[in-house]
Design a protein around this motif. Structure first.
Motif, PDB file in Angstrom:
ATOM      1  N   GLN A   3      24.572 -20.755  -9.928  1.00  0.00           N
ATOM      2  CA  GLN A   3      24.580 -21.817 -10.928  1.00  0.00           C
ATOM      3  C   GLN A   3      25.835 -21.719 -11.778  1.00  0.00           C
ATOM      4  OE1 GLN A   3      20.641 -21.399 -12.917  1.00  0.00           O
ATOM      5  NE2 GLN A   3      20.296 -23.492 -12.199  1.00  0.00           N
ATOM      6  N   ILE A  23      29.071 -21.077 -17.948  1.00  0.00           N
ATOM      7  CA  ILE A  23      28.361 -19.818 -17.708  1.00  0.00           C
ATOM      8  C   ILE A  23      27.899 -19.802 -16.254  1.00  0.00           C
ATOM      9  CG2 ILE A  23      26.414 -18.373 -18.354  1.00  0.00           C
ATOM     10  CD1 ILE A  23      26.547 -19.604 -21.130  1.00  0.00           C
ATOM     11  N   THR A  24      28.243 -18.732 -15.563  1.00  0.00           N
ATOM     12  CA  THR A  24      27.895 -18.633 -14.146  1.00  0.00           C
ATOM     13  C   THR A  24      26.788 -17.614 -13.929  1.00  0.00           C
ATOM     14  OG1 THR A  24      29.458 -16.865 -13.604  1.00  0.00           O
ATOM     15  CG2 THR A  24      30.305 -19.124 -13.591  1.00  0.00           C
ATOM     16  N   SER A  25      26.055 -17.820 -12.862  1.00  0.00           N
ATOM     17  CA  SER A  25      25.061 -16.848 -12.413  1.00  0.00           C
ATOM     18  C   SER A  25      24.994 -16.902 -10.898  1.00  0.00           C
ATOM     19  CB  SER A  25      23.696 -17.130 -13.039  1.00  0.00           C
ATOM     20  OG  SER A  25      23.243 -18.414 -12.695  1.00  0.00           O
ATOM     21  N   GLY A  26      24.629 -15.774 -10.301  1.00  0.00           N
ATOM     22  CA  GLY A  26      24.507 -15.730  -8.853  1.00  0.00           C
ATOM     23  C   GLY A  26      25.783 -15.417  -8.113  1.00  0.00           C
ATOM     24  N   THR A  28      29.630 -12.966  -8.332  1.00  0.00           N
ATOM     25  CA  THR A  28      30.429 -11.945  -9.007  1.00  0.00           C
ATOM     26  C   THR A  28      31.695 -12.642  -9.479  1.00  0.00           C
ATOM     27  OG1 THR A  28      29.531 -10.234  -7.545  1.00  0.00           O
ATOM     28  CG2 THR A  28      31.537  -9.694  -8.793  1.00  0.00           C
ATOM     29  N   ASN A  77      30.374 -13.474 -17.746  1.00  0.00           N
ATOM     30  CA  ASN A  77      30.205 -14.442 -16.650  1.00  0.00           C
ATOM     31  C   ASN A  77      30.591 -15.849 -17.078  1.00  0.00           C
ATOM     32  OD1 ASN A  77      29.123 -12.560 -14.703  1.00  0.00           O
ATOM     33  ND2 ASN A  77      27.239 -12.581 -15.900  1.00  0.00           N
ATOM     34  N   THR A  78      31.635 -15.955 -17.885  1.00  0.00           N
ATOM     35  CA  THR A  78      31.966 -17.219 -18.528  1.00  0.00           C
ATOM     36  C   THR A  78      33.448 -17.521 -18.413  1.00  0.00           C
ATOM     37  OG1 THR A  78      30.164 -16.872 -20.113  1.00  0.00           O
ATOM     38  CG2 THR A  78      31.813 -18.516 -20.697  1.00  0.00           C
TER      39      THR A  78
END
Length: 115
Positions: A3, A23-26, A28, A77-78
């Motif tokens: 995401q 903002i990222t997730s999932g 690296t 993560n941004t």
């Protein structure tokens, strides 16, 4: 599940500033070149700015050089886009993009520059 979630868009007067965040997730994030694109109504999606993995290189569209600044905080993560001296022609939906082996897009955030 990957995401990318943008925030920080809105309505601002000409000459004003906004700071977008993605903002990222999932993923690296440190492995990815991160970028911001924009798409105005009836137009194509164009790159605005990008920042390399590690942050050593940044690139900007000519139309935003000296006004916009891209940065990244991998520990958060941004990725950010600081936009200053905004003009009506900056009005668009702004999208976050992550590129490594695969590429991913956010859903976009609207930026409107108008008096």
């Amino acid at each position: 599940q990957v995401q990318l979630v943008e925030s920080g868009g809105g309505l601002v007067q000409p000459g004003g500033s906004l700071k977008l965040a993605c903002i990222t997730s999932g993923i690296t994030i440190s492995r990815y070149t991160m970028g911001w694109y924009r798409q105005a109504p009836g137009g194509q999606r164009d790159v605005v700015a990008s920042i390399s993995s590690g942050g050593r290189r940044t690139d900007y569209a000519e139309s935003v050089k000296g006004r916009f600044a891209i940065s990244r905080a991998d520990a958060k993560n941004t990725v950010y886009l600081q936009m200053n001296s905004l003009k009506p022609e900056d009005t668009a939906v702004y999208y976050c993009h992550a590129q490594f082996i695969n590429d991913f897009w956010g859903q976009g955030t609207q930026v409107t520059v108008s008096s």
